[in-house]
Design a protein around this motif. Structure first.
Motif, mmCIF file in Angstrom:
data_model
loop_
_atom_site.group_PDB
_atom_site.id
_atom_site.type_symbol
_atom_site.label_atom_id
_atom_site.label_comp_id
_atom_site.label_asym_id
_atom_site.label_seq_id
_atom_site.Cartn_x
_atom_site.Cartn_y
_atom_site.Cartn_z
ATOM 1 N N TYR A 183 7.819 -8.470 6.974
ATOM 2 C CA TYR A 183 7.362 -8.004 8.259
ATOM 3 C C TYR A 183 8.518 -8.097 9.375
ATOM 4 O O TYR A 183 8.388 -7.808 10.606
ATOM 5 C CB TYR A 183 6.728 -9.674 8.894
ATOM 6 C CG TYR A 183 5.663 -9.707 7.079
ATOM 7 C CD1 TYR A 183 4.507 -8.976 6.583
ATOM 8 C CD2 TYR A 183 5.800 -10.964 6.732
ATOM 9 C CE1 TYR A 183 4.076 -9.032 5.791
ATOM 10 C CE2 TYR A 183 5.294 -11.569 5.995
ATOM 11 C CZ TYR A 183 4.549 -10.760 5.544
ATOM 12 O OH TYR A 183 3.887 -11.131 4.325
ATOM 13 N N GLY A 184 9.507 -7.152 9.358
ATOM 14 C CA GLY A 184 10.139 -6.325 9.515
ATOM 15 C C GLY A 184 9.456 -5.687 10.886
ATOM 16 O O GLY A 184 10.039 -5.362 11.828
ATOM 17 N N ARG A 185 9.089 -4.679 10.259
ATOM 18 C CA ARG A 185 8.960 -4.063 11.216
ATOM 19 C C ARG A 185 7.759 -4.048 12.212
ATOM 20 O O ARG A 185 7.664 -3.932 13.706
ATOM 21 C CB ARG A 185 7.294 -2.908 10.544
ATOM 22 C CG ARG A 185 8.603 -1.342 9.582
ATOM 23 C CD ARG A 185 7.437 -0.468 9.098
ATOM 24 N NE ARG A 185 8.704 0.354 8.415
ATOM 25 C CZ ARG A 185 7.906 1.358 7.364
ATOM 26 N NH1 ARG A 185 7.089 1.919 7.666
ATOM 27 N NH2 ARG A 185 8.727 1.977 7.017
ATOM 28 N N ARG A 186 7.078 -5.034 12.289
ATOM 29 C CA ARG A 186 6.175 -5.807 12.710
ATOM 30 C C ARG A 186 7.181 -6.335 14.090
ATOM 31 O O ARG A 186 6.392 -7.189 15.112
ATOM 32 C CB ARG A 186 4.575 -6.962 12.161
ATOM 33 C CG ARG A 186 4.126 -6.055 11.694
ATOM 34 C CD ARG A 186 2.604 -7.009 10.586
ATOM 35 N NE ARG A 186 1.236 -6.323 10.257
ATOM 36 C CZ ARG A 186 0.723 -5.983 10.885
ATOM 37 N NH1 ARG A 186 -0.014 -5.912 12.243
ATOM 38 N NH2 ARG A 186 -0.364 -4.765 10.378
ATOM 39 N N VAL A 246 10.254 -5.972 14.844
ATOM 40 C CA VAL A 246 10.537 -5.035 16.118
ATOM 41 C C VAL A 246 9.350 -4.412 17.019
ATOM 42 O O VAL A 246 9.898 -4.353 18.501
ATOM 43 C CB VAL A 246 10.901 -3.697 15.198
ATOM 44 C CG1 VAL A 246 11.399 -2.786 15.924
ATOM 45 C CG2 VAL A 246 12.572 -4.748 14.649
ATOM 46 N N VAL A 247 7.823 -4.132 16.342
ATOM 47 C CA VAL A 247 6.982 -3.839 17.271
ATOM 48 C C VAL A 247 7.187 -4.823 18.405
ATOM 49 O O VAL A 247 6.567 -5.109 20.143
ATOM 50 C CB VAL A 247 6.019 -3.496 17.234
ATOM 51 C CG1 VAL A 247 4.268 -3.382 17.450
ATOM 52 C CG2 VAL A 247 6.139 -2.090 16.102
#
Length: 597
Positions: free
Chosen positions: A27-30, A32-33
């Motif tokens: 869940y790297g993108r979340r 980062v957000v």
């Protein structure tokens, strides 16, 4: 172990948390957000003191000659700026909270699933030393602690670190001489705080262990309520649980007390240091070195830094507790079943009318008692389609034969062959798919009668399910139930009689239609009339497949093609009922005692 834990440096005390990375990484993108939103919210927070400084110096502290309208306009603009910053702060904080909570829930769900699936693959040996209640405690209590850390504590900690660093930077920038002195004072609190934090982590792990103890006791007793009440041990068991519960409470209170002392020490030390710096700022305003707006800014930054330290103290305690919980869960995930899948599995031949089973000089001792051999060089051949009854006194090794056939344990010496292939060379799922078992104590799951029968073959149609039920004499009592096969049976089938539960277990095995059938005195819980009907159903189920029966009752023994007599893990005799009785050996004595011959 405790002494080693006390000597661990700070980084190592949190090292177990690194084991969560594989569950967080997807869940790297979340993440980062969430980090961007965190930085935005922290920036807005750090902007507020500066906006207040502008308000005080640019509006309230206008020169006396300025007109009221001009001053009100300036104040209005500054308040609008403050409101804009507040809007950014509110939206960014809410979005960050949602994103981080989602990540925490998702990671915890994935971790719980991974641990549960891993435990399901463990051999029975695994549960010889670990209570089911303790496993449940780790799946619930420990994952809840980790959820708190991943879902909020880490986010709050990162936010507080940013606020602390940003606030301290602004303080050093605006009043460098005073704040450098304050920073030096704060450093003096680091070492004692680290020592207290070490104690918190040790007690956090101990607290989780004591909670698991209470869960283990409760799980064991609640699964045996009829026996507990039959022997009037309710009070004794309540006292035993109370003792474990009090130990958990005492350990938890020690952890809470130590954590409270840690929090108080950090807050008082840091806040006192910052107040010292603020006191110096007030003196600077009095002598004209600072403006009123700068003093207001300094006061607010002091509050930001002090508040961040208070949060960090709380977060540190949460992370130490989560580290202990993670360590316990990883112990489960790191456990490896002694029953391994073969690296190059051999495909078992398609069954045609049963399996041929060979025990080739099998020796076996349970891992918990390696010095006590249960089977001693057992040599036994069961031909395809044959029905063999295992007879012998308690401890002769009859149940062990069933467990080894399903490869719940590995043989110590020798080999077990199915259609000429060593069990250890076949895939576990493929092996067990060829075996149907009816245990002496029927295992019934919470759900409907149909669900329990379909456990043997989940994809079976209603017609196939009812055919198996009819063959096992289940249909007879189901017809009298208002909801029929949809009847809810309760946990462990408490709404059914012993005979009804056994008939459902038999129907489950019939529906599976496996080439090897293992019956552990499958009719032991039935009355005479039901036994006759179910025995006929079992005979039909045995037709065309290999069947091994652990038998004590005469009706079952007489119908076997061959009777194998075991004693102390050795085959001492074999033959038909009449042959064995005529020889007058152990079987004849058992028959005389148990069957009245």
């Amino acid at each position: 172990m405790a002494d080693v834990d006390q000597r661990r440096p700070t980084a190592r005390r949190l090292r177990p948390l690194r084991d969560l990375l594989p569950y967080v990484a997807p869940y790297g993108r979340r993440i980062v957000v969430a980090l961007l939103l965190l930085l935005l919210a922290a920036s807005a927070t750090l902007t507020l003191p500066y906006a207040v400084k502008l308000l005080v110096d640019g509006g309230l502290a206008q020169p006396a000659g300025s007109g009221l309208g001009e001053r009100m306009q300036a104040i209005r603009e500054h308040f609008l700026l403050l409101f804009a910053v507040a809007v950014v702060l509110g939206l960014a904080t809410a979005a960050r909270f949602y994103m981080v909570s989602w990540i925490g829930e998702r990671v915890t769900t994935d971790l719980r699933q991974a641990v549960y699936a891993h435990v399901l693959r463990q051999s029975p040996q695994f549960f010889e030393t670990l209570k089911t209640g303790e496993v449940l405690s780790r799946l619930t209590t420990d994952t809840t602690v980790i959820h708190s850390a991943v879902g909020s504590s880490i986010s709050m900690g990162l936010r507080s670190i940013v606020l602390f660093a940003g606030g301290l930077t602004m303080l050093v920038t605006t009043t460098p001489r005073l704040m450098l002195t304050v920073a030096g004072i704060i450093v003096l609190f680091v070492l004692p705080a680290a020592l207290i934090g070490r104690r918190v982590r040790k007690l956090s792990r101990a607290s989780q262990d004591r909670i698991a103890d209470t869960s283990g006791i409760a799980g064991e007793i609640l699964n045996a309520i009829p026996i507990v009440q039959s022997y009037t041990q309710e009070q004794a068991e309540a006292v035993r649980f109370s003792a474990a519960n009090e130990k958990a409470f005492a350990t938890s209170i020690r952890r809470t007390g130590t954590r409270s002392a840690f929090t108080a020490f950090v807050i008082i030390g840091v806040f006192g240091s910052l107040l010292y710096g603020l006191y110096g700022g007030v003196q600077a305003v009095l002598v004209g070195e600072l403006s009123a707006g700068q003093l207001s800014q300094t006061a607010l930054y002091v509050m930001v830094v002090a508040g961040s330290v208070a949060v960090l103290a709380e977060v540190w305690g949460d992370l130490l507790r989560a580290s202990g919980a993670t360590e316990r869960l990883m112990e489960l995930l790191d456990s490896r079943s002694p029953i391994d899948e073969p690296p190059l599995p051999v495909i078992l031949p398609a069954p045609a009318g049963g399996l041929r089973v060979v025990f080739d000089k099998v020796r076996f001792a349970y891992p918990a008692r390696p010095e006590q051999a249960v089977l001693q060089g057992l040599e036994l051949t069961i031909d395809t389609g044959q029905t063999v009854a295992l007879v012998g006194p308690s401890g002769a090794g009859k149940t062990t034969v069933f467990q080894l056939l399903q490869r719940f344990y590995e043989v110590s010496e020798g080999a077990i062959l199915i259609d000429g292939i060593d069990l250890r060379d076949a895939r576990l799922a493929e092996l067990r798919a060829r075996i149907a078992v009816v245990p002496q104590e029927a295992v019934i799951f919470s759900g409907s009668i149909a669900d329990n029968i379909r456990y043997g073959r989940p994809g079976a149609s209603d017609q196939e399910t009812r055919a198996a039920a009819a063959a096992a004499f289940v249909d007879e009592f189901v017809q009298r139930l208002p909801e029929g096969y949809a009847t809810f049976v309760g946990e462990r089938g408490v709404r059914l009689s012993g005979g009804q539960r056994q008939r459902i277990a038999i129907a489950r095995a019939i529906l599976k239609d496996a080439p090897l059938l293992l019956l552990d005195e499958a009719t032991s819980s039935l009355d005479a009339e039901s036994e006759r009907v179910v025995q006929a159903a079992l005979e039909a189920a045995m037709s065309g497949r290999t069947t091994i029966v652990i038998a004590h009752r005469l009706a079952t023994v007489q119908r076997a093609d061959r009777i194998v007599v075991l004693d102390h893990g050795q085959l001492i005799d074999a033959g038909t009922h009449l042959q064995l009785v005529e020889r007058g050996g152990l079987y004849a004595r058992l028959a005389a005692l148990q069957f009245g011959l």
